[in-house]
Design a protein around this motif. Structure first.
Motif, PDB file in Angstrom:
ATOM      1  N   THR A 267      11.911   6.514  -3.724  1.00  0.00           N
ATOM      2  CA  THR A 267      11.177   7.778  -3.609  1.00  0.00           C
ATOM      3  C   THR A 267      11.964   8.774  -2.773  1.00  0.00           C
ATOM      4  O   THR A 267      12.061   9.950  -3.123  1.00  0.00           O
TER       5      THR A 267
ATOM      6  N   GLY B 295       0.825  -1.208   0.000  1.00  0.00           N
ATOM      7  CA  GLY B 295       0.000   0.000   0.000  1.00  0.00           C
ATOM      8  C   GLY B 295       0.858   1.256   0.000  1.00  0.00           C
ATOM      9  O   GLY B 295       0.554   2.242  -0.670  1.00  0.00           O
ATOM     10  N   LEU B 296       1.957   1.251   0.761  1.00  0.00           N
ATOM     11  CA  LEU B 296       2.867   2.390   0.804  1.00  0.00           C
ATOM     12  C   LEU B 296       3.539   2.588  -0.547  1.00  0.00           C
ATOM     13  O   LEU B 296       3.655   3.717  -1.028  1.00  0.00           O
ATOM     14  N   THR B 297       3.948   1.501  -1.165  1.00  0.00           N
ATOM     15  CA  THR B 297       4.572   1.577  -2.489  1.00  0.00           C
ATOM     16  C   THR B 297       3.579   2.111  -3.509  1.00  0.00           C
ATOM     17  O   THR B 297       3.931   2.941  -4.354  1.00  0.00           O
ATOM     18  N   ARG B 298       2.348   1.677  -3.428  1.00  0.00           N
ATOM     19  CA  ARG B 298       1.326   2.171  -4.349  1.00  0.00           C
ATOM     20  C   ARG B 298       1.081   3.666  -4.124  1.00  0.00           C
ATOM     21  O   ARG B 298       0.941   4.430  -5.058  1.00  0.00           O
ATOM     22  N   PHE B 299       1.081   4.101  -2.855  1.00  0.00           N
ATOM     23  CA  PHE B 299       0.863   5.515  -2.534  1.00  0.00           C
ATOM     24  C   PHE B 299       2.020   6.381  -3.033  1.00  0.00           C
ATOM     25  O   PHE B 299       1.810   7.450  -3.603  1.00  0.00           O
ATOM     26  N   LEU B 300       3.259   5.920  -2.827  1.00  0.00           N
ATOM     27  CA  LEU B 300       4.432   6.704  -3.214  1.00  0.00           C
ATOM     28  C   LEU B 300       4.733   6.628  -4.704  1.00  0.00           C
ATOM     29  O   LEU B 300       5.430   7.473  -5.247  1.00  0.00           O
ATOM     30  N   GLY B 301       4.233   5.604  -5.377  1.00  0.00           N
ATOM     31  CA  GLY B 301       4.508   5.434  -6.802  1.00  0.00           C
ATOM     32  C   GLY B 301       5.786   4.660  -7.077  1.00  0.00           C
ATOM     33  O   GLY B 301       6.118   4.385  -8.224  1.00  0.00           O
TER      34      GLY B 301
END
Length: 88
Positions: free
Chosen positions: A16, A4-10
């Motif tokens: 990042t 979820g964090l990876t998806r949020f940060l891109g």
């Protein structure tokens, strides 16, 4: 959680953070070259908006002046044309 964090940060958190570090450095170099500070950017934006506000009202004042100036010619010509068209 990491997905979820990876998806949020891109991207991954490490990549990042590295991208943000490089971008911050480049922006810092450019701002130092122009002797700008973050508070100066706020003042620049504020001054731009104030000037835009004042210029907008000045433009409305000029518009009203142009309107009266043009009406001083157009309305009498309109009346004369209407009077002449009644006779024929």
């Amino acid at each position: 959680m990491s997905n979820g964090l990876t998806r949020f940060l891109g991207d991954t958190p490490g990549r990042t953070a590295l991208k943000l570090l490089v971008a911050s450095f480049v922006v810092g170099v450019v701002m130092a070259a122009f002797n700008w500070y973050p508070v100066d950017l706020l003042f620049i934006v504020r001054d731009f908006l104030v000037n835009l506000w004042e210029t907008g009202f000045a433009a409305l004042g000029r518009f009203g002046g142009y309107l009266v100036l043009g009406a001083g010619v157009v309305i009498p010509v309109f009346i004369v044309i209407r009077l002449l068209s009644l006779r024929t």
